[in-house]
Scaffold this active site. Structure first.
Site, PDB file in Angstrom:
ATOM      1  N   ARG A  32       0.799  -1.225   0.000  1.00 37.71           N
ATOM      2  CA  ARG A  32       0.000   0.000   0.000  1.00 37.71           C
ATOM      3  C   ARG A  32       0.833   1.277   0.000  1.00 37.71           C
ATOM      4  NH1 ARG A  32      -2.999  -3.709   1.664  1.00 37.71           N
ATOM      5  NH2 ARG A  32      -1.077  -4.291   2.674  1.00 37.71           N
ATOM      6  N   THR A  33       1.809   1.350   0.888  1.00 40.89           N
ATOM      7  CA  THR A  33       2.501   2.623   1.041  1.00 40.89           C
ATOM      8  C   THR A  33       3.232   2.989  -0.241  1.00 40.89           C
ATOM      9  OG1 THR A  33       2.707   2.165   3.387  1.00 40.89           O
ATOM     10  CG2 THR A  33       4.063   3.944   2.530  1.00 40.89           C
ATOM     11  N   LYS A  47      25.662  -3.129  -1.622  1.00 35.89           N
ATOM     12  CA  LYS A  47      27.128  -2.983  -1.752  1.00 35.89           C
ATOM     13  C   LYS A  47      27.696  -2.208  -0.575  1.00 35.89           C
ATOM     14  CE  LYS A  47      26.791  -2.446  -6.775  1.00 35.89           C
ATOM     15  NZ  LYS A  47      26.951  -1.435  -7.830  1.00 35.89           N
ATOM     16  N   ARG A  96      11.342   4.066   3.106  1.00 38.29           N
ATOM     17  CA  ARG A  96      11.019   3.109   4.182  1.00 38.29           C
ATOM     18  C   ARG A  96      12.277   2.325   4.499  1.00 38.29           C
ATOM     19  NH1 ARG A  96       5.951  -0.907   4.401  1.00 38.29           N
ATOM     20  NH2 ARG A  96       5.045   1.064   5.071  1.00 38.29           N
ATOM     21  N   HIS A 109       5.290   6.010  11.457  1.00 42.14           N
ATOM     22  CA  HIS A 109       4.780   5.836  10.088  1.00 42.14           C
ATOM     23  C   HIS A 109       3.803   6.998   9.836  1.00 42.14           C
ATOM     24  CE1 HIS A 109       3.462   4.207   6.403  1.00 42.14           C
ATOM     25  NE2 HIS A 109       3.180   2.964   6.754  1.00 42.14           N
TER      26      HIS A 109
HETATM   27  C1  NCD Z   1       1.902  -0.930   8.141  1.00 44.26           C
HETATM   28  C2  NCD Z   1       3.399  -0.746   8.291  1.00 44.26           C
HETATM   29  O1  NCD Z   1       4.153  -0.920   7.325  1.00 44.26           O
HETATM   30  O2  NCD Z   1       3.801  -0.393   9.391  1.00 44.26           O
HETATM   31  N1  NCD Z   1       1.519  -1.167   6.807  1.00 44.26           N
HETATM   32  C3  NCD Z   1       1.212  -0.097   6.014  1.00 44.26           C
HETATM   33  O3  NCD Z   1       2.059   0.717   5.699  1.00 44.26           O
HETATM   34  N2  NCD Z   1      -0.069   0.076   5.659  1.00 44.26           N
HETATM   35  C4  NCD Z   1       1.334  -1.936   9.059  1.00 44.26           C
HETATM   36  C5  NCD Z   1       1.887  -3.336   9.045  1.00 44.26           C
HETATM   37  O4  NCD Z   1       2.778  -3.656   8.249  1.00 44.26           O
HETATM   38  O5  NCD Z   1       1.402  -4.132   9.819  1.00 44.26           O
END
Ligand code: NCD
Length: 308
Positions: free
Chosen positions: A53-54, A82, A103, A131
């Site tokens: 999703r993100t 590397k 991320r 997040h």
């Molecule tokens: C979440 C995350 O990555 O922290 N997912 C997301 O970005 N929607 C929640 C999860 O992974 O459980």
């Protein structure tokens, strides 16, 4: 315009958040108006950890705005394999893109990267820490479906220790009046002490309980379910013991208040049974859709682009 990053939901004042959510609501209503604002702009999605999703919603957001995307979706496919530092990677990406979402499994990595960046950097999840864009998504979902934040009782259930979405959401909601939290988790997965101390310091009422039952749910306006964060456990045995601790199913929903919305950042594993998906209170798929509108609004805001 001064260079601005997003590392924590507190980087925006509540007034700025209102503006961001207003913009997201306008984008939802008038997508055509925004279809070409980012023509010629690029977003880099730098993902050192898995995501559906993100990452895809950042990319969809930029494509919906008429821009383009580039990036990588695992550390093995970038020069991290590397030994390149996030700072060096970010310096280079600054030459290729106009904005970046990162991320990383290490807490603080996007912050370190932002210090060497010439373009806005968005924290798209750093380890078990924060997040912020999931929180913006959650706030937009709550505001759009409930109309306000003040006075809400929010239940957060599952892995409150490693769940970064929970930490950011508590942070963000703590700024509104008369918020109350019910923290539902096994003893081993309670919120970290820094989160508990921050709530105490701000006199935010909260209680910690283990059971997700009728008594726990009776006052909830929102039930925010979370996945047990397998990848952050030190040993498999503990994960296996915890993973099915909570299962929200139809029988449980029958005991829940009529107006209690169910949110989940997703992905879900077993903690929400599929038989809840058609319940009118299940808002987690709508929530994922709101994630695109708020990320579109965020990209425009950090790039300083306005649509008249
Ligand atoms: C979440 C995350 O990555 O922290 N997912 C997301 O970005 N929607 C929640 C999860 O992974 O459980």
């Amino acid at each position: 315009m001064a260079l601005r990053h997003l590392m924590s939901p507190l980087d925006f004042s509540t007034g700025e958040l209102d503006k961001l959510m207003d913009l997201a609501n306008d984008i939802e209503k008038n997508p055509d108006k925004y279809a070409h604002v980012c023509a010629g702009k690029k977003i880099a999605t730098l993902f050192y950890e898995p995501s559906t999703r993100t990452r895809l919603s950042f990319e969809a957001a930029m494509l919906n705005l008429g821009g383009s995307v580039l990036g990588f979706h695992s550390s093995d496919s970038s020069s991290a394999a590397k030994g390149e530092s996030v700072s060096d990677t970010m310096r280079i990406v600054s030459c290729y893109a106009d904005i970046a979402a990162m991320r990383h499994p290490k807490e603080g990595a996007p912050l370190v990267a932002s210090m060497k960046s010439m373009i806005p950097v968005i924290n798209a999840g750093d380890g078990g820490h924060q997040h912020p864009t999931q929180t913006l998504t959650d706030l937009l979902t709550i505001r759009s479906l409930k109309g306000h934040f003040e006075g809400l009782t929010i239940g957060l259930c599952g892995d409150l220790k490693f769940g970064r979405t929970v930490h950011s959401l508590i942070n963000a909601l703590s700024r509104y009046d008369n918020i109350r939290f019910v923290l539902i988790s096994p003893e081993e997965l309670r919120v970290p002490s820094y989160v508990r101390e921050a709530m105490r310091a701000q006199n935010i009422p909260f209680e910690e309980v283990v059971k997700l039952d009728e008594e726990t749910m009776k006052d909830l306006d929102i039930l925010y379910m979370t996945r047990v964060q397998k990848e952050r456990f030190f040993n498999e045995e503990d994960y296996l013991r915890m993973k099915d601790f909570y299962i929200l199913d139809k029988e449980k929903m029958d005991l829940a208040p009529e107006k209690m919305l169910v949110l989940h950042p997703l992905p879900r594993v077993n903690e929400i049974s599929v038989d809840v998906d058609n319940d009118p209170r299940a808002a987690y798929f709508k929530q994922a859709q709101y994630g695109v509108y708020i990320r579109m609004a965020l990209i425009l805001t950090l790039l300083g682009l306005e649509v008249k």
